[in-house]
Design an enzyme around this catalytic site. Structure first.
Site, short mmCIF file in Angstrom:
data_model
loop_
_atom_site.label_atom_id
_atom_site.label_comp_id
_atom_site.label_asym_id
_atom_site.label_seq_id
_atom_site.Cartn_x
_atom_site.Cartn_y
_atom_site.Cartn_z
N HIS A 107 -29.24 -15.39 -73.14
CA HIS A 107 -29.21 -14.73 -74.45
C HIS A 107 -30.25 -13.62 -74.39
CE1 HIS A 107 -27.01 -18.16 -76.35
NE2 HIS A 107 -27.66 -18.85 -75.41
N HIS A 117 -19.65 -11.86 -73.71
CA HIS A 117 -20.83 -11.86 -74.57
C HIS A 117 -22.07 -12.35 -73.86
CE1 HIS A 117 -18.99 -15.88 -75.29
NE2 HIS A 117 -20.23 -16.27 -75.21
N HIS A 173 -26.72 -19.78 -68.55
CA HIS A 173 -26.33 -18.50 -69.16
C HIS A 173 -27.55 -17.90 -69.86
CE1 HIS A 173 -25.67 -21.48 -72.38
NE2 HIS A 173 -26.22 -20.54 -73.13
N HIS A 198 -30.57 -20.60 -70.63
CA HIS A 198 -30.21 -21.99 -70.94
C HIS A 198 -29.49 -22.62 -69.76
CE1 HIS A 198 -30.12 -21.14 -75.56
NE2 HIS A 198 -31.35 -21.34 -75.10
N GLU A 246 -33.30 -17.22 -78.67
CA GLU A 246 -32.79 -18.03 -79.78
C GLU A 246 -33.92 -18.82 -80.43
OE1 GLU A 246 -29.16 -20.17 -78.55
OE2 GLU A 246 -28.30 -18.46 -79.62
N THR A 301 -26.09 -24.36 -80.53
CA THR A 301 -26.45 -23.21 -81.36
C THR A 301 -25.21 -22.43 -81.80
OG1 THR A 301 -26.75 -21.81 -79.41
CG2 THR A 301 -28.70 -22.96 -80.26
N THR A 302 -24.04 -22.87 -81.35
CA THR A 302 -22.78 -22.24 -81.76
C THR A 302 -21.84 -23.32 -82.26
OG1 THR A 302 -22.02 -22.40 -79.47
CG2 THR A 302 -22.98 -20.29 -80.16
ZN LIG Z 1 -27.28 -20.67 -74.86
#
Ligand SMILES: [Zn+2]
Length: 163
Positions: free
Chosen positions: A38, A8, A36, A59, A46, A140-141
């Protein structure tokens, strides 16, 4: 540096050596574990700034070195520090530094594939910095621990649409 297609996201795991210490910039001494990305087809960041959303976001995930490892720090107050950069994908030419991580991906990396990269300064990937936003927040997860010192830089990284 280990480049990973985790299915992902694109992630680079860091084997020690990347630290922020004795700095007035952050409240504690932090060690970088990985960075990583997004992204989305148009707007995949995000965070938003004044309702502006960007193409993507990088991030860099750090943990407080007062704890044994990231698993011990993840639910502690200010246990994590995430350094975030927005990404714009409208540069007229490729960002040469990003080719270090994008070239192996475009050459073909299946889900869960890993490749070892020659280490380079993370600053090669970063824009000229003029300011940042800071807040105390959460992952955030899930499990969404409220343990993160967030720093979001105002100046976006610029890459090409092709990249
Ligand atoms: Zn992240």
């Amino acid at each position: 540096m280990t480049l990973i297609n985790n299915g992902h996201s694109l992630q680079v795991d860091l084997a020690g050596g990347y630290t922020i210490s004795n700095s007035q910039f952050l409240p504690k001494n932090y060690k970088a574990m990985q960075f990583h990305f997004h992204w989305g087809s148009s707007f995949g960041s995000e965070h938003t700034v004044d309702s502006t959303r960007y193409f993507g976001e990088m991030h860099i995930v750090h943990y407080d070195t007062a704890h044994a490892d990231i698993n011990a720090a993840i639910n502690k107050p200010q246990g994590l520090a995430v350094i975030a950069f927005f990404i714009k994908a409208d540069a007229s030419s490729d960002n040469a530094a990003f080719q270090k991580i994008l070239q192996p991906i475009s050459a073909g990396m299946n889900k869960n594939a890993q490749k070892t990269l020659t280490p380079f300064p993370i600053s090669d990937l970063l824009p000229k910095i003029t300011g940042y936003y800071r807040y105390s927040g959460s992952l955030t997860t899930p499990p969404c621990y409220e343990s993160v010192v967030w720093t979001i830089f105002k100046d976006p990284i610029q890459i090409s649409a092709a990249q």
